[in-house]
Design a protein around this motif. Structure first.
Motif, PDB file in Angstrom:
ATOM      1  N   ARG A   1      -4.164  -1.144  -2.040  1.00 45.79           N
ATOM      2  CA  ARG A   1      -3.357  -2.368  -1.949  1.00 45.79           C
ATOM      3  C   ARG A   1      -3.119  -2.975  -3.324  1.00 45.79           C
ATOM      4  O   ARG A   1      -2.058  -3.535  -3.598  1.00 45.79           O
TER       5      ARG A   1
ATOM      6  N   GLN B   1      -8.701   0.678   1.365  1.00 44.02           N
ATOM      7  CA  GLN B   1      -7.485  -0.103   1.547  1.00 44.02           C
ATOM      8  C   GLN B   1      -7.272  -1.070   0.382  1.00 44.02           C
ATOM      9  O   GLN B   1      -6.137  -1.263  -0.069  1.00 44.02           O
TER      10      GLN B   1
ATOM     11  N   TYR C   1      -0.525   4.879   0.569  1.00 41.68           N
ATOM     12  CA  TYR C   1      -1.668   5.753   0.782  1.00 41.68           C
ATOM     13  C   TYR C   1      -1.318   7.218   0.558  1.00 41.68           C
ATOM     14  O   TYR C   1      -0.218   7.668   0.868  1.00 41.68           O
TER      15      TYR C   1
ATOM     16  N   PRO D   1       0.813  -1.219   0.000  1.00 38.85           N
ATOM     17  CA  PRO D   1       0.000   0.000   0.000  1.00 38.85           C
ATOM     18  C   PRO D   1       0.845   1.267   0.000  1.00 38.85           C
ATOM     19  O   PRO D   1       1.895   1.327   0.634  1.00 38.85           O
TER      20      PRO D   1
ATOM     21  N   LEU E   1      -6.718   7.306   7.685  1.00 41.21           N
ATOM     22  CA  LEU E   1      -6.123   7.224   6.349  1.00 41.21           C
ATOM     23  C   LEU E   1      -6.784   8.199   5.376  1.00 41.21           C
ATOM     24  O   LEU E   1      -6.208   8.533   4.351  1.00 41.21           O
TER      25      LEU E   1
END
Length: 240
Positions: free
Chosen positions: A127, A123, A13, A11, A47
């Motif tokens: 991902r 996510q 972010y 990931p 996030l």
């Protein structure tokens, strides 16, 4: 690796991620109120932040007071817009045009999520470094349906492994998170020439342009199935 599964990556972010959650509605005040209230406590794991956009597709503006009431009680920003022309593609386009986030999510007004819905979509999107993520739509029965409804699995939809690369026939806007950058091209909007099925047509065009959309099994929403849908006539019309 399964040829229809996108490769999982580490990931990465975005620090300033914001999701605009879009709901297009038409004269379903009670259901709209429920989904708005359910969206008020979404987990974010710090996030991302999120806000809500409601586009009322009713020229009578029947959803305005519901949105105002929820907005006054919510810590999450909720914006209201009216698209008086009875057209779901136009309503979706208005939502996209007013979305402030770098991600856009869609959920229907007769659906509601669990509180980890947005987090799981977000996510998964990061991902697998994909353009969009769709999740399951499961039935929620207000009243127990006839046994033949359950046995026939008429309200059950296919589900896939997380990371499964979707064909456009597997897509719809009832539960989806997409990167807002898709819409930087003004041609990448919902087609108002379609009264129904414009969401599949949208995804078909996007996939042909090279965008990819995958599945997230862990991000279901629940679609309310009322007793007036428990008829063979309704099911036949929906199938056609």
């Amino acid at each position: 690796m399964n040829e229809k599964t996108v490769k999982e990556i580490k990931p990465a972010y975005m620090k300033s991620s914001h999701i605009s959650v879009c709901i297009c509605t038409y004269r379903r005040p009670d259901l709209l109120k429920r989904v708005l209230e359910k969206l008020g406590d979404q987990e974010t794991a710090k996030l991302f932040t999120y806000s809500i956009i409601v586009v009322d597709n009713d020229d009578r503006k029947s959803a305005r007071d519901i949105v105002k009431d929820v907005r006054n009680k919510s810590s999450i920003p909720v914006d209201y817009y009216n698209e008086p022309r009875n057209s779901i593609p136009l309503a979706r386009n208005m939502a996209v045009k007013n979305a402030k986030g770098n991600y856009v999510a869609f959920i229907d007004d007769d659906e509601f999520p669990l509180n980890n819905w947005l987090l799981n979509l977000y996510q998964t999107c990061n991902r697998y470094d994909t353009d969009g993520v769709l999740g399951p739509v499961k039935p929620h029965f207000e009243k127990a349906p006839p046994s033949w409804i359950i046995k026939g699995k008429f309200f059950e939809r296919p589900s896939y492994k997380t990371g499964f690369l979707l064909h456009w026939r597997d897509t719809r806007t009832g539960n989806v998170l997409m990167k807002k950058s898709i819409f930087n091209d003004s041609k990448n909007m919902f087609n108002p020439e379609f009264r129904h099925g414009e969401d599949k047509e949208f995804f078909k065009r996007m996939i042909e342009k090279g965008y990819s959309f995958i599945w997230c099994k862990e991000a279901p929403v629940y679609e309310t199935q009322t007793s007036n849908r428990f008829t063979r006539t309704y099911l036949l019309k929906r199938a056609l």
